[in-house]
Design a protein around this motif. Sequence first.
Motif, PDB file in Angstrom:
ATOM      1  N   ALA A 288       2.522 -10.844  -6.444  1.00  0.00           N
ATOM      2  CA  ALA A 288       3.817 -10.164  -6.352  1.00  0.00           C
ATOM      3  C   ALA A 288       4.853 -11.169  -5.883  1.00  0.00           C
ATOM      4  N   ASP A 289       6.125 -10.856  -6.103  1.00  0.00           N
ATOM      5  CA  ASP A 289       7.119 -11.735  -5.495  1.00  0.00           C
ATOM      6  C   ASP A 289       7.179 -11.447  -3.994  1.00  0.00           C
ATOM      7  N   LYS A 290       7.649 -12.399  -3.237  1.00  0.00           N
ATOM      8  CA  LYS A 290       7.574 -12.288  -1.777  1.00  0.00           C
ATOM      9  C   LYS A 290       8.416 -11.152  -1.234  1.00  0.00           C
ATOM     10  N   GLU A 291       9.416 -10.724  -1.991  1.00  0.00           N
ATOM     11  CA  GLU A 291      10.280  -9.635  -1.529  1.00  0.00           C
ATOM     12  C   GLU A 291       9.748  -8.265  -1.942  1.00  0.00           C
ATOM     13  N   GLY A 292       8.716  -8.221  -2.774  1.00  0.00           N
ATOM     14  CA  GLY A 292       8.109  -6.953  -3.154  1.00  0.00           C
ATOM     15  C   GLY A 292       8.855  -6.183  -4.222  1.00  0.00           C
ATOM     16  N   HIS A 293       9.616  -6.885  -5.070  1.00  0.00           N
ATOM     17  CA  HIS A 293      10.341  -6.202  -6.138  1.00  0.00           C
ATOM     18  C   HIS A 293       9.558  -6.174  -7.443  1.00  0.00           C
ATOM     19  N   GLU A 294       8.668  -7.163  -7.662  1.00  0.00           N
ATOM     20  CA  GLU A 294       7.853  -7.204  -8.866  1.00  0.00           C
ATOM     21  C   GLU A 294       6.394  -7.432  -8.496  1.00  0.00           C
ATOM     22  N   PHE A 295       5.503  -6.758  -9.227  1.00  0.00           N
ATOM     23  CA  PHE A 295       4.069  -6.815  -8.956  1.00  0.00           C
ATOM     24  C   PHE A 295       3.363  -7.269 -10.224  1.00  0.00           C
TER      25      PHE A 295
ATOM     26  N   GLN B 145       8.921  -1.140   0.764  1.00  0.00           N
ATOM     27  CA  GLN B 145       8.645  -1.078   2.197  1.00  0.00           C
ATOM     28  C   GLN B 145       8.509  -2.498   2.757  1.00  0.00           C
ATOM     29  N   ARG B 146       8.773  -2.616   4.041  1.00  0.00           N
ATOM     30  CA  ARG B 146       8.529  -3.889   4.703  1.00  0.00           C
ATOM     31  C   ARG B 146       7.028  -4.090   4.888  1.00  0.00           C
ATOM     32  N   ILE B 147       6.637  -5.347   5.063  1.00  0.00           N
ATOM     33  CA  ILE B 147       5.240  -5.665   5.335  1.00  0.00           C
ATOM     34  C   ILE B 147       5.158  -6.583   6.550  1.00  0.00           C
ATOM     35  N   HIS B 148       3.968  -6.710   7.101  1.00  0.00           N
ATOM     36  CA  HIS B 148       3.736  -7.650   8.197  1.00  0.00           C
ATOM     37  C   HIS B 148       3.916  -9.075   7.673  1.00  0.00           C
ATOM     38  N   GLY B 149       4.409  -9.952   8.517  1.00  0.00           N
ATOM     39  CA  GLY B 149       4.683 -11.318   8.092  1.00  0.00           C
ATOM     40  C   GLY B 149       3.470 -12.081   7.617  1.00  0.00           C
ATOM     41  N   THR B 150       2.268 -11.667   8.048  1.00  0.00           N
ATOM     42  CA  THR B 150       1.047 -12.348   7.613  1.00  0.00           C
ATOM     43  C   THR B 150       0.420 -11.705   6.373  1.00  0.00           C
TER      44      THR B 150
ATOM     45  N   TYR C  85       2.432  -8.522  -0.625  1.00  0.00           N
ATOM     46  CA  TYR C  85       2.551  -7.297  -1.403  1.00  0.00           C
ATOM     47  C   TYR C  85       1.422  -7.167  -2.435  1.00  0.00           C
ATOM     48  N   ALA C  86       0.523  -8.134  -2.453  1.00  0.00           N
ATOM     49  CA  ALA C  86      -0.598  -8.094  -3.401  1.00  0.00           C
ATOM     50  C   ALA C  86      -1.872  -8.532  -2.695  1.00  0.00           C
ATOM     51  N   THR C  87      -2.222  -7.817  -1.636  1.00  0.00           N
ATOM     52  CA  THR C  87      -3.442  -8.126  -0.877  1.00  0.00           C
ATOM     53  C   THR C  87      -4.673  -7.361  -1.372  1.00  0.00           C
ATOM     54  N   PRO C  88      -4.561  -6.116  -1.847  1.00  0.00           N
ATOM     55  CA  PRO C  88      -5.755  -5.420  -2.346  1.00  0.00           C
ATOM     56  C   PRO C  88      -6.389  -6.148  -3.538  1.00  0.00           C
ATOM     57  N   THR C  89      -7.696  -6.319  -3.494  1.00  0.00           N
ATOM     58  CA  THR C  89      -8.428  -6.981  -4.577  1.00  0.00           C
ATOM     59  C   THR C  89      -8.692  -5.994  -5.705  1.00  0.00           C
ATOM     60  N   PRO C  90      -8.516  -6.418  -6.973  1.00  0.00           N
ATOM     61  CA  PRO C  90      -8.844  -5.537  -8.098  1.00  0.00           C
ATOM     62  C   PRO C  90     -10.347  -5.290  -8.194  1.00  0.00           C
ATOM     63  N   CYS C  91     -10.765  -4.435  -9.113  1.00  0.00           N
ATOM     64  CA  CYS C  91     -12.167  -4.332  -9.503  1.00  0.00           C
ATOM     65  C   CYS C  91     -12.221  -4.319 -11.025  1.00  0.00           C
ATOM     66  N   ILE C  92     -13.375  -4.713 -11.559  1.00  0.00           N
ATOM     67  CA  ILE C  92     -13.450  -4.959 -13.001  1.00  0.00           C
ATOM     68  C   ILE C  92     -14.808  -4.533 -13.531  1.00  0.00           C
ATOM     69  N   GLU C  93     -14.825  -4.100 -14.771  1.00  0.00           N
ATOM     70  CA  GLU C  93     -16.056  -3.797 -15.494  1.00  0.00           C
ATOM     71  C   GLU C  93     -15.835  -4.182 -16.942  1.00  0.00           C
ATOM     72  N   SER C  94     -16.836  -3.999 -17.774  1.00  0.00           N
ATOM     73  CA  SER C  94     -16.716  -4.362 -19.174  1.00  0.00           C
ATOM     74  C   SER C  94     -15.550  -3.628 -19.831  1.00  0.00           C
TER      75      SER C  94
ATOM     76  N   GLY D  58       2.189  -3.069   5.121  1.00  0.00           N
ATOM     77  CA  GLY D  58       1.872  -3.465   3.757  1.00  0.00           C
ATOM     78  C   GLY D  58       0.484  -3.038   3.338  1.00  0.00           C
ATOM     79  N   PRO D  59       0.209  -3.012   2.030  1.00  0.00           N
ATOM     80  CA  PRO D  59      -1.096  -2.574   1.527  1.00  0.00           C
ATOM     81  C   PRO D  59      -2.168  -3.639   1.742  1.00  0.00           C
ATOM     82  N   ALA D  60      -3.423  -3.215   1.874  1.00  0.00           N
ATOM     83  CA  ALA D  60      -4.524  -4.170   2.005  1.00  0.00           C
ATOM     84  C   ALA D  60      -5.856  -3.622   1.502  1.00  0.00           C
ATOM     85  N   SER D  61      -6.053  -2.303   1.485  1.00  0.00           N
ATOM     86  CA  SER D  61      -7.340  -1.731   1.072  1.00  0.00           C
ATOM     87  C   SER D  61      -7.585  -1.982  -0.413  1.00  0.00           C
ATOM     88  N   SER D  62      -8.794  -2.450  -0.742  1.00  0.00           N
ATOM     89  CA  SER D  62      -9.139  -2.762  -2.130  1.00  0.00           C
ATOM     90  C   SER D  62      -9.780  -1.563  -2.821  1.00  0.00           C
TER      91      SER D  62
END
Length: 421
Positions: free
Chosen positions: A78-85, A110-115, A118-127, A163-167
């Motif tokens: 995501a961009d650091k300001e959270g406008h595009e994902f 929304q604001r996020i913690h400095g550490t 905006y793209a912390t949750p990990t994706p999941c994948i299958e065939s 900010g989001p974090a759960s995957s």
Amino acid sequence: MKTALPLAFILFLFFISCKNESGNWTHFRGTNMNGHASVETAPLEWSNTENIVWKVPVKGHGWSSPVVYGKQVWLTSADKEGHEFYVVCFDLETGKLLNEQAIFTADDPQRIHGTNSYATPTPCIESGRVYVHYGSFGTACIDTKTFEVIWKREDMPCQHMQGPASSLILYNNKLIVHLEGTEDPYVAALDKNTGETIWKSVRPKEIYDLLEPVYRKSYQTPIVINVNGNELLISNAANQCYAHDVNTGEVVWTITYGDDSTVSQPLYYNGLVYVNSGWLFEDGKPFWTRQYAVNPTGKGDVTQTHVKWTYEDEVPQIPTPVIVDGLMYMVHDRGMVTCLDAMTGEVIWKEKLRGNFNASPIYAGGNIYFINVKGFCTIIKPGDSFQKVAENDISETVKAVPAFVGDKMLLRTDKFLYAIK
């Protein structure tokens, strides 16, 4: 002679299944979400120029880990300001960019913690499909052959606060989504084919409405276990750990711990569930975290009846431990590694590593990999004493968990994605 062909065929299928498993990395902390890589060997020496198969820049900013299926590597950013994902896809062998698209936008994020990012949750994948998630900013399913969006959800609110974090996790036909913020925290199961909600479980108002909003949030990623034929979703939320029937969302049991911000993922080993309390408070300030070992066969509130052991000396808040051959290895955010007997909680040894840690340790090729925030990696041999194997330094910020597939380690830093061999 009649059994030779079927036996050979069975062995062939077994070989292929093992090969496929070692070539895929489908979730946060691996395909089985236990921090174990299904590889025979893993890299032992590297730098930001040595033993690099390829190195590619990643658009934007994010701490999500890479996931791999077949010859594709997927990441979110995501961009650091959270406008595009963004969602990006690379070729596993060459690092060639196969797809890059802005999948969601936000005019007033929304604001996020400095550490955080905006793209912390990990994706999941299958065939054939990859599932991406940016918390309340959106969840989507993408066709991995055409790169077209199959479905999107932008109607699942959450006041993350930091900010989001759960995957995401996949289980049968369900995509499990945790949206636990300061208002009406909940977990939901979506139909992976359509994105429609199958069930939604809001944390109990009689408990959570009594808490200050800041103490309702959680950033953990759940797991699913099978206990005597019952399929349980284990979610160590803020204040309590919940075991849900994964098919209905019904709460089967809970343990209570308090107080705030669980991040570390649950574990399941040899009949016990291991959950992290998140911050526990002393004099109104976050002071320590506690590791719980729980017998998951109970019903109702099992805090007093089914907790086998607890441990609270330098337990990490963010990194998830890994269990190898009955020993649990946990690295505190400030670098202390503790080795515990997973069945008793007895301390086997402790050793201080260099730096601070966000990434969870991974067991790969017979060793355990600990990578600190500045990109310095300590590799150890598991056992009843501290045995250092190697040290390596990528000299860039690392908060994402590395992925191990085939003979490669895929490492995301603040600027690049590396394939290391």
